[in-house]
Design an enzyme around this catalytic site. Sequence first.
Site, PDB file in Angstrom:
ATOM      1  CE  LYS A  19      -1.631   1.661   4.030  1.00  0.00           C
ATOM      2  NZ  LYS A  19      -1.426   3.076   4.401  1.00  0.00           N
ATOM      3  CG  ASN A  20       2.244   2.777   3.542  1.00  0.00           C
ATOM      4  OD1 ASN A  20       1.092   3.145   3.265  1.00  0.00           O
ATOM      5  ND2 ASN A  20       2.632   2.528   4.777  1.00  0.00           N
ATOM      6  NE  ARG A  90      -1.308  12.418   7.973  1.00  0.00           N
ATOM      7  CZ  ARG A  90      -1.396  13.590   8.566  1.00  0.00           C
ATOM      8  NH1 ARG A  90      -2.465  13.895   9.242  1.00  0.00           N
ATOM      9  NH2 ARG A  90      -0.410  14.433   8.506  1.00  0.00           N
ATOM     10  CB  CYS A 114      -3.688  11.604  11.752  1.00  0.00           C
ATOM     11  SG  CYS A 114      -3.355   9.883  11.589  1.00  0.00           S
ATOM     12  NE  ARG A 119       0.790  10.358  10.021  1.00  0.00           N
ATOM     13  CZ  ARG A 119       0.298   9.386   9.257  1.00  0.00           C
ATOM     14  NH1 ARG A 119      -0.884   8.890   9.503  1.00  0.00           N
ATOM     15  NH2 ARG A 119       0.991   8.921   8.245  1.00  0.00           N
ATOM     16  CG  ASP A 302       3.154   1.404   9.384  1.00  0.00           C
ATOM     17  OD1 ASP A 302       2.744   2.269  10.180  1.00  0.00           O
ATOM     18  OD2 ASP A 302       3.421   1.645   8.198  1.00  0.00           O
ATOM     19  NE  ARG A 394      -7.517   4.843   5.088  1.00  0.00           N
ATOM     20  CZ  ARG A 394      -7.110   6.012   5.550  1.00  0.00           C
ATOM     21  NH1 ARG A 394      -7.623   6.478   6.672  1.00  0.00           N
ATOM     22  NH2 ARG A 394      -6.218   6.717   4.914  1.00  0.00           N
TER      23      ARG A 394
END
Length: 415
Positions: A19-20, A90, A114, A119, A302, A394
Amino acid sequence: MVIRGGRPLRGAVAVSGSKNATLPILMAALLTSEPIVLHNVPRLRDVHTAIALLEGLGATARWIDDHSVELRVGEVRAHEASYDLVKTMRASFVVLGPMLARTGRARVSTPGGCAIGARPVNLHIAGIRALGARIQLRNGYVEARADRLSGARLWLDNPSVGATENIMMAAVLARGLTTIENAAREPEVQDLARLLTAMGARISGAGTHVIEIEGVERLHGATHQIIPDRIEAGSLMVAAAITGGEVTIENAPTAELDGVIAKLRESGAAVTVDDRGVCVSRSAPLRPIELRTLPYPGFPTDLQAQMMALLTQAEGTSVITETIFENRFMHAPELQRMGADIVMKGATAVVRGRSRLSGAPVMATDLRASMGLILAGLAADNETQVSRVYHLDRGYEALDQKLRALGAEIERIPE
Ligand code: EPU
């Protein structure tokens, strides 16, 4: 998500694309009028949000197959990323650099706070300003203009992943050399650099603390394969360890998981790495460990919530220190409701084990916290109900299906 715990997970599972890595890579499509073809794209809510953002700016997107998409931004027709969009995701703030580089102007909402911390985006803004952009903050938006950006030498206060990506995408079309010192070294930054290089950018040092970007006049289309998701892989490794099962995670990016593998072994899980991926099993009791989240190659923030769930099952006292985000223990009170013994003081959580977890209705506050709660549910007696699983969607592709295939009793019910 309803989970009936107590079943050891067994079998093999494959991880999806990262995802990132995908989110900034999608934004890079703005840097050229030619097509960008991406493979191994995870079908996630955040990915669809990012594509919708690009479509609003003039992109056409075409799914070639389940996990391949072609993006083309023939012409940029709008210059704004709205508050409504940026507040829901974001990561859309990284549209600033490529939009400005391509068109000379961009108006992007600042994201606001957030669930996991304040952040701020000050490093993104300072970096892009150092490249010669005129930037104003007005009505909650960053308004940036530049005829053509020019290369500069800059140093990041901390190695921010998003700031490194944003600045890198601004610098690829700038005049002259940009040097980013104290850059983020995350594999996702490296994947973005690989795509940009395939598009004709001149980048060296991605994956180190100093990235150099020699600006070019124009970029062209490219085809790129997104890297596998190291956080999804790590989460599934913890699932094997917490349930005392045996799971092979095919295509796990093992070199990027060194820190995670080391910590799982220290806690008593057996981890073997071969060319098929990584196999995690556990037959002995778990041991307590100390854990500190750090920028890559340190232990990833994470995976902190997932490790906290695991360490509630260790025989003794573990200490977890979160150094990246100032409010990333929101899962702890929910784990306490399931019977965990966790004491928090500032950035440190002391987890005393082993606690017998019992199923309870719990609430997810963010993506990784949701995963921590699901893992706890897999190890708990009776039934655990995790609500607000939209957070999970997500960032984890078909997680319930993958866990079910490994033998978990997990079911999605309408909220
Ligand atoms: N920071 C600043 N100023 C800035 C930018 C960052 O002070 O201008 C601070 C942040 O507040 C934070 C630290 O720097 O304390 C690190 O933040 P970073 O910018 O590296 O994080 P990010 O780019 O916003 C990405 C991931 C996160 C992941 C972090 C850290 C994406 C889309 N998101 O966020 O992923 O936790 O890096 O590795 O790549 C997730 O997937 O659940 C997630 C939150």
